[in-house]
Design an enzyme around this catalytic site. Structure first.
Site, PDB file in Angstrom:
ATOM      1  N   TYR A 190     -20.391  86.426  58.161  1.00  0.00           N
ATOM      2  CA  TYR A 190     -19.841  85.128  58.560  1.00  0.00           C
ATOM      3  C   TYR A 190     -20.884  84.021  58.488  1.00  0.00           C
ATOM      4  O   TYR A 190     -20.577  82.857  58.739  1.00  0.00           O
ATOM      5  CB  TYR A 190     -19.216  85.200  59.951  1.00  0.00           C
ATOM      6  CG  TYR A 190     -17.849  85.881  59.984  1.00  0.00           C
ATOM      7  CD1 TYR A 190     -17.339  86.562  58.888  1.00  0.00           C
ATOM      8  CD2 TYR A 190     -17.081  85.848  61.129  1.00  0.00           C
ATOM      9  CE1 TYR A 190     -16.095  87.187  58.930  1.00  0.00           C
ATOM     10  CE2 TYR A 190     -15.829  86.462  61.185  1.00  0.00           C
ATOM     11  CZ  TYR A 190     -15.346  87.125  60.081  1.00  0.00           C
ATOM     12  OH  TYR A 190     -14.115  87.728  60.139  1.00  0.00           O
ATOM     13  N   ASP A 236     -17.679  95.741  62.228  1.00  0.00           N
ATOM     14  CA  ASP A 236     -16.271  96.112  62.378  1.00  0.00           C
ATOM     15  C   ASP A 236     -15.957  97.423  61.663  1.00  0.00           C
ATOM     16  O   ASP A 236     -15.372  98.346  62.250  1.00  0.00           O
ATOM     17  CB  ASP A 236     -15.404  94.979  61.829  1.00  0.00           C
ATOM     18  CG  ASP A 236     -13.945  95.080  62.237  1.00  0.00           C
ATOM     19  OD1 ASP A 236     -13.629  95.774  63.213  1.00  0.00           O
ATOM     20  OD2 ASP A 236     -13.118  94.430  61.568  1.00  0.00           O
ATOM     21  N   SER A 253     -21.193  87.075  64.321  1.00  0.00           N
ATOM     22  CA  SER A 253     -21.074  86.064  63.255  1.00  0.00           C
ATOM     23  C   SER A 253     -22.323  85.873  62.398  1.00  0.00           C
ATOM     24  O   SER A 253     -22.320  85.061  61.481  1.00  0.00           O
ATOM     25  CB  SER A 253     -20.630  84.696  63.804  1.00  0.00           C
ATOM     26  OG  SER A 253     -19.282  84.730  64.178  1.00  0.00           O
TER      27      SER A 253
END
Length: 169
Positions: free
Chosen positions: A126, A34, A122
């Site tokens: 994550y 991100d 993910s």
């Protein structure tokens, strides 16, 4: 049927119709993929994300959903932002992870994209185990029925590349 290819490298350096961003729900940048997408893509992506937050996504983007913005300075037509689930030992969130890939491809189809570059959603901060993340990603893309011609998994390191390569074998 969609062709699946693997690349070890930096997703922000890829040339594709769509680059998928493993975003956080705020859509305003963060760490990992991100942060890299926002840094390399430039202020145009952040401006587009802020506009989304001011309109349809006031509370942010829900886990498993996807939305498109400009690609800014990236070598892509669009960035599709999707929010992956945080891995949990107590709760099976596999359906949410699969939804990230399915929804990203749905948005890519709406955009008329032929090439889509995905990160391993993910599997970074994550905490999703890479082998299981690769399984879900490959199975979901294979079952998607997308009009996209090539899905390229752009994997940051050798371990991730090996996990995806094993799933494709």
């Amino acid at each position: 049927m969609v062709r699946i290819t693997l690349v070890q490298g930096d997703i922000t350096a890829e040339k594709a119709d769509v680059i998928v961003n493993a975003a956080n729900s705020s859509l305003l940048g963060g760490g990992g993929v991100d942060g890299a997408v926002h840094r390399r893509g430039g202020p145009e992506i952040l401006a587009a994300c802020r506009a989304l937050r001011a309109s349809r996504y006031g509370k942010g983007l829900a886990t498993g959903q996807a939305v498109a913005t400009t690609a800014g300075r990236l070598q892509a037509g669009h960035v599709v932002h999707t929010v992956g689930p945080v891995w949990s030992r107590e709760e099976d969130r596999s359906a949410l992870l699969a939804s990230c890939y399915r929804e990203s491809l749905r948005v890519a189809d709406e955009l008329g994209a032929r090439t889509v570059a995905f990160p391993a959603i993910s599997t970074g901060v994550y905490g999703w185990p890479i082998d299981d993340g690769a399984r879900i990603a490959v199975e979901t893309v294979r079952a998607s029925g997308t009009a996209v011609e090539e899905v390229r998994f752009v994997l940051f390191d050798e371990r991730a590349y090996a996990a995806f390569e094993a799933r494709l074998a």
